[in-house]
Design an enzyme around this catalytic site. Structure first.
Site: not given
Ligand code: NAP
Length: 285
Positions: A23, A69, A73, A94, A109, A134-136, A231, A252
């Site tokens: 978007l 994105t 990243k 980002n 972010d 979360g820890a990503g 979101y 979000g």
């Molecule tokens: P990422 O680096 O892949 O991290 C994913 C996280 O989700 C990890 O902590 C992972 O846990 C956990 N996870 C994934 N599947 C899971 C499951 N089935 N059960 C339990 N934990 C699970 O992804 P990211 O870049 O951090 O993004 C995460 C989310 O944030 C996305 O939905 C993204 O759209 C959102 N986001 C939103 C904005 C916004 O502007 N609103 C900006 C950035 C990101 P493990 O460590 O155990 O794998």
């Protein structure tokens, strides 16, 4: 009325894979139009094996800046000429600005999240205790910004304990004013949540109607708030449960708009008209 594209028009864009769902073109072009600038913002779909070539190409073409994105990243970082503190602390980029031929990476972010917390929940991190689920990459940027904003305590709750522990030790070393710890799971959160002011979901759990199995939300105090970075859908099971408990909660979308506003200002030096990007997102969704 948007300005016609001319020989002088400066180019901004976004790289991602896939990128067609993004978007950002919608809200960034709305801001360009709102400020009457001679810019255009376009999507570039870049496969993971082409990230280096794409960065070299964007630099050669003299684009003014671009967003980065999923999934690029972190991958873009070695190809940039410099990193702002925001990118170093969050370990991800980002936003990239072309600064006289040098590509500088930023991360908006985390600060976008902090701004959305203020706008949407009237929540200020300073002196507050926060659970980050979360820890990503998103959690990393969020925790860095929450620490910079003076959070008292952050508890990381993640499916994989080791990943959370690595993140907690990196953040503790960098931000000594905030106590960053790791939750061991459901039983531990039963004890901790009654003393928590805010829960933030940074995982993708909820995009497909999943709840967060290790989060006993019912033990939060009635003054606590809940934020979900997701979101779409606009109401995840987490947000529905929070609303059912009478807790203040937000999704979000505000973070998406705010990180975009901050990127726009980094590139153009202009502040977009208040609420314009958010309205463009609302219309787009
Ligand atoms: P990422 O680096 O892949 O991290 C994913 C996280 O989700 C990890 O902590 C992972 O846990 C956990 N996870 C994934 N599947 C899971 C499951 N089935 N059960 C339990 N934990 C699970 O992804 P990211 O870049 O951090 O993004 C995460 C989310 O944030 C996305 O939905 C993204 O759209 C959102 N986001 C939103 C904005 C916004 O502007 N609103 C900006 C950035 C990101 P493990 O460590 O155990 O794998």
């Amino acid at each position: 009325m948007s300005k016609p594209v001319r020989g002088t028009t400066k180019v901004l864009g976004i790289i991602g894979y896939p990128v067609r769902h993004s978007l950002s073109p919608l809200m960034q072009n709305a801001a360009i139009q709102g400020c009457g600038l001679d810019y255009i913002y376009v999507p570039f779909e870049v496969t993971p094996d082409n990230v280096g070539a794409a960065i070299t190409g964007l630099k050669s073409l003299g684009v003014s800046g671009f967003n980065v994105t999923i999934p690029h990243k972190t991958a873009v970082m070695p190809y940039l000429d410099g990193l702002d503190d925001s990118a170093v602390a969050s370990g991800a980029v980002n936003t990239v600005k072309n600064d006289g031929g040098r590509l500088i990476g930023y991360n908006t972010d985390g600060d976008g999240l902090v701004k959305s917390l203020a706008d949407d929940l009237d929540f200020i991190p300073r002196s507050n205790s926060i659970v980050v689920v979360g820890a990503g990459g998103a959690a990393r940027g969020a925790i860095a910004a929450l620490c910079r904003a003076g959070a008292k305590q952050i508890v990381i709750a993640n499916r994989s304990y080791d990943r959370a522990a690595d993140l907690a030790s990196a953040m503790s070393a960098r931000f000594t004013g905030t106590e960053v710890s790791v939750s061991t799971g459901y039983a531990d959160l039963l004890v901790r949540l009654p003393h928590i002011d805010l829960v933030i979901n940074t995982t993708s759990l909820g995009m497909n109607s999943e709840s967060i199995p290790f989060l006993p939300l019912h033990t939060l105090p009635c003054t606590a708030m809940v934020y979900d970075m997701i979101y779409s859908p606009s109401a995840t099971p987490l947000l529905s449960e929070a609303a059912g408990m009478g807790l203040k909660a937000a999704n979000g979308l505000g973070m998406l708009a705010s990180q975009g506003e901050l990127a726009f200002t980094i590139w153009t030096g202009e502040i977009p008209p208040s609420g314009l990007m958010r309205s463009a997102l609302d219309a787009g969704l």
